[in-house]
Design a protein around this motif. Structure first.
Motif, PDB file in Angstrom:
ATOM      1  N   ILE A 139       0.830  -1.205   0.000  1.00 21.21           N
ATOM      2  CA  ILE A 139       0.000   0.000   0.000  1.00 21.21           C
ATOM      3  C   ILE A 139       0.867   1.259   0.000  1.00 21.21           C
ATOM      4  N   ALA A 140       2.144   1.105   0.417  1.00 19.66           N
ATOM      5  CA  ALA A 140       3.063   2.249   0.410  1.00 19.66           C
ATOM      6  C   ALA A 140       3.333   2.747  -1.001  1.00 19.66           C
ATOM      7  N   ALA A 141       3.038   1.937  -2.005  1.00 23.21           N
ATOM      8  CA  ALA A 141       3.162   2.385  -3.397  1.00 23.21           C
ATOM      9  C   ALA A 141       1.953   3.207  -3.821  1.00 23.21           C
ATOM     10  N   TRP A 142       0.882   3.150  -3.047  1.00 24.37           N
ATOM     11  CA  TRP A 142      -0.372   3.830  -3.383  1.00 24.37           C
ATOM     12  C   TRP A 142      -0.577   5.126  -2.610  1.00 24.37           C
ATOM     13  N   VAL A 143      -0.169   5.128  -1.340  1.00 24.33           N
ATOM     14  CA  VAL A 143      -0.467   6.270  -0.466  1.00 24.33           C
ATOM     15  C   VAL A 143       0.794   6.690   0.277  1.00 24.33           C
ATOM     16  N   LEU A 208      -0.632   0.154  15.139  1.00 22.30           N
ATOM     17  CA  LEU A 208      -0.460  -0.307  13.765  1.00 22.30           C
ATOM     18  C   LEU A 208      -1.626  -1.194  13.330  1.00 22.30           C
ATOM     19  N   SER A 209      -2.152  -1.963  14.257  1.00 29.89           N
ATOM     20  CA  SER A 209      -3.307  -2.807  13.935  1.00 29.89           C
ATOM     21  C   SER A 209      -4.512  -1.945  13.572  1.00 29.89           C
ATOM     22  N   LYS A 210      -4.725  -0.884  14.348  1.00 26.28           N
ATOM     23  CA  LYS A 210      -5.906  -0.040  14.147  1.00 26.28           C
ATOM     24  C   LYS A 210      -5.760   0.927  12.981  1.00 26.28           C
ATOM     25  N   SER A 211      -4.572   0.981  12.373  1.00 32.92           N
ATOM     26  CA  SER A 211      -4.416   1.848  11.202  1.00 32.92           C
ATOM     27  C   SER A 211      -5.157   1.287   9.992  1.00 32.92           C
ATOM     28  N   GLN A 212      -5.518   0.000  10.039  1.00 35.81           N
ATOM     29  CA  GLN A 212      -6.403  -0.582   9.023  1.00 35.81           C
ATOM     30  C   GLN A 212      -7.846  -0.365   9.474  1.00 35.81           C
ATOM     31  N   PRO A 213      -8.696   0.201   8.639  1.00 36.76           N
ATOM     32  CA  PRO A 213     -10.077   0.425   9.056  1.00 36.76           C
ATOM     33  C   PRO A 213     -10.782  -0.822   9.571  1.00 36.76           C
ATOM     34  N   ILE A 214     -10.374  -1.990   9.090  1.00 37.98           N
ATOM     35  CA  ILE A 214     -11.009  -3.227   9.541  1.00 37.98           C
ATOM     36  C   ILE A 214     -10.650  -3.553  10.992  1.00 37.98           C
ATOM     37  N   GLY A 215      -9.626  -2.874  11.525  1.00 40.11           N
ATOM     38  CA  GLY A 215      -9.314  -2.964  12.944  1.00 40.11           C
ATOM     39  C   GLY A 215      -8.252  -3.963  13.329  1.00 40.11           C
ATOM     40  N   ARG A 216      -7.577  -4.563  12.378  1.00 38.28           N
ATOM     41  CA  ARG A 216      -6.533  -5.535  12.688  1.00 38.28           C
ATOM     42  C   ARG A 216      -5.541  -5.596  11.542  1.00 38.28           C
ATOM     43  N   MET A 217      -4.430  -6.265  11.779  1.00 38.70           N
ATOM     44  CA  MET A 217      -3.482  -6.558  10.711  1.00 38.70           C
ATOM     45  C   MET A 217      -3.989  -7.761   9.907  1.00 38.70           C
ATOM     46  N   GLY A 218      -3.476  -7.892   8.700  1.00 42.43           N
ATOM     47  CA  GLY A 218      -3.791  -9.063   7.905  1.00 42.43           C
ATOM     48  C   GLY A 218      -3.057 -10.283   8.420  1.00 42.43           C
ATOM     49  N   GLY A 247      -7.492  -4.366   4.269  1.00 46.59           N
ATOM     50  CA  GLY A 247      -8.440  -4.056   5.332  1.00 46.59           C
ATOM     51  C   GLY A 247      -9.093  -2.696   5.190  1.00 46.59           C
ATOM     52  N   GLY A 248      -9.182  -2.212   3.940  1.00 41.54           N
ATOM     53  CA  GLY A 248      -9.818  -0.930   3.680  1.00 41.54           C
ATOM     54  C   GLY A 248      -8.896   0.268   3.777  1.00 41.54           C
ATOM     55  N   PHE A 249      -7.579   0.045   3.911  1.00 42.25           N
ATOM     56  CA  PHE A 249      -6.647   1.138   4.185  1.00 42.25           C
ATOM     57  C   PHE A 249      -6.686   2.228   3.112  1.00 42.25           C
ATOM     58  N   ILE A 250      -6.593   1.838   1.850  1.00 37.62           N
ATOM     59  CA  ILE A 250      -6.471   2.830   0.785  1.00 37.62           C
ATOM     60  C   ILE A 250      -7.751   3.624   0.593  1.00 37.62           C
ATOM     61  N   LYS A 251      -8.875   2.943   0.536  1.00 33.20           N
ATOM     62  CA  LYS A 251     -10.136   3.593   0.181  1.00 33.20           C
ATOM     63  C   LYS A 251     -10.898   4.158   1.364  1.00 33.20           C
ATOM     64  N   LEU A 252     -10.723   3.591   2.549  1.00 34.11           N
ATOM     65  CA  LEU A 252     -11.569   3.949   3.686  1.00 34.11           C
ATOM     66  C   LEU A 252     -10.876   4.770   4.755  1.00 34.11           C
ATOM     67  N   ASN A 253      -9.562   4.991   4.630  1.00 32.89           N
ATOM     68  CA  ASN A 253      -8.821   5.730   5.636  1.00 32.89           C
ATOM     69  C   ASN A 253      -8.906   7.231   5.360  1.00 32.89           C
ATOM     70  N   ASN A 254     -10.038   7.821   5.563  1.00 33.91           N
ATOM     71  CA  ASN A 254     -10.212   9.269   5.322  1.00 33.91           C
ATOM     72  C   ASN A 254     -10.194  10.035   6.633  1.00 33.91           C
TER      73      ASN A 254
END
Length: 254
Positions: A139-143, A208-218, A247-254
């Motif tokens: 995802i670091a290549a995207w955001v 770091l876990s909560k940085s994914q909107p889904i609330g956990r790491m993969g 876990g929704g990081f790119i699209k849902l992390n607003n």
């Protein structure tokens, strides 16, 4: 569905974490698995797990940043059907806090290492009349990810290499895609947190876990399942694509 019977798969960094999960799953699905890692010892646990489950596996000590080592290893393996470019390292730092040595180290493994494996693998794919390449991007290549300048730069290059290879080898029946995971819980992550956030391990893991909107790491197995699909015959119409699994990081992390 998703059978890899009679397929020969090479997985770099296959001794632990995501690479190990991919190696184990591919072997379970019938592939002859070839693990490339820094040392035979670092791949041994994965090799034992696959053998104990009745799978076929071989391991090789190889520094992917050395083209001579990589070429010799791929020539030893011979014709292949699948290449997973998974080996990689991380680095913390902004552009003005990243030393030249650290920048070179990340580029050597994460960019040159992928190039070296692609360079060595193409002749082996030709012997098999084609095959599938899967590169591990991020995802670091995207955001923008804070304090990850060199790592983000490298993963952006991996994504660009994916598109270039997919375009250049269409006529040779070689597909090339990439996966962009968010944070995945592996021993690498635990070691990274311990090294860079000593005394604050639990706090940083939770953050770091909560940085994914889904609330956990993969989970490594979740990444492996996507890798299996993209390398199977069922994905035969897919090439030149990147697949965020985040876990929704790119699209849902607003």
């Amino acid at each position: 569905m998703f059978s890899l019977q009679s397929k020969k798969a090479v997985i770099t960094g296959g001794g632990s974490g995501i690479g190990r999960a991919i190696a184990v799953l591919f072997a379970k699905q019938g592939a002859e698995v070839h693990i490339i890692d820094l040392s035979i010892e670092s791949a041994q646990d994965a090799v034992d797990e696959i053998k104990n489950a009745g799978g076929t596996v071989f391991s090789y000590a190889c520094n992917v940043s050395s083209q001579a080592d990589v070429k010799a290893t791929f020539e030893k393996i011979g014709n292949i059907n699948i290449l997973i470019n998974n080996a990689g390292i991380a680095n913390v730092g902004k552009v003005d806090t990243t030393s030249e040595a650290d920048f070179d180290r990340v580029m050597d493994v994460n960019v040159k290492g992928v190039y070296n494996c692609l360079f060595a693998a193409i002749p082996q794919f030709r012997l098999s009349n084609g095959g599938v390449i899967l590169n591990m991007a991020s995802i670091a290549a995207w955001v923008g990810i804070s304090d990850r300048f060199a790592y983000s730069t490298a993963k952006g290059a991996v994504m660009a290499m994916t598109l270039s290879v997919a375009r250049d080898y269409l006529s040779e029946n070689i597909r090339c895609n990439s996966i962009s995971p968010a944070r995945v819980h592996t021993p690498f992550v635990d070691g990274f947190i311990s090294k860079n956030y000593a005394g604050k391990e639990e706090e940083m893991f939770d953050k770091l876990s909560k940085s994914q909107p889904i609330g956990r790491m993969g989970k490594p197995d979740e990444i492996a399942a996507l890798a299996l699909y993209l390398c199977s015959e069922e994905a035969g119409f897919i090439t030149g694509c990147d697949y965020p699994i985040d876990g929704g990081f790119i699209k849902l992390n607003n």
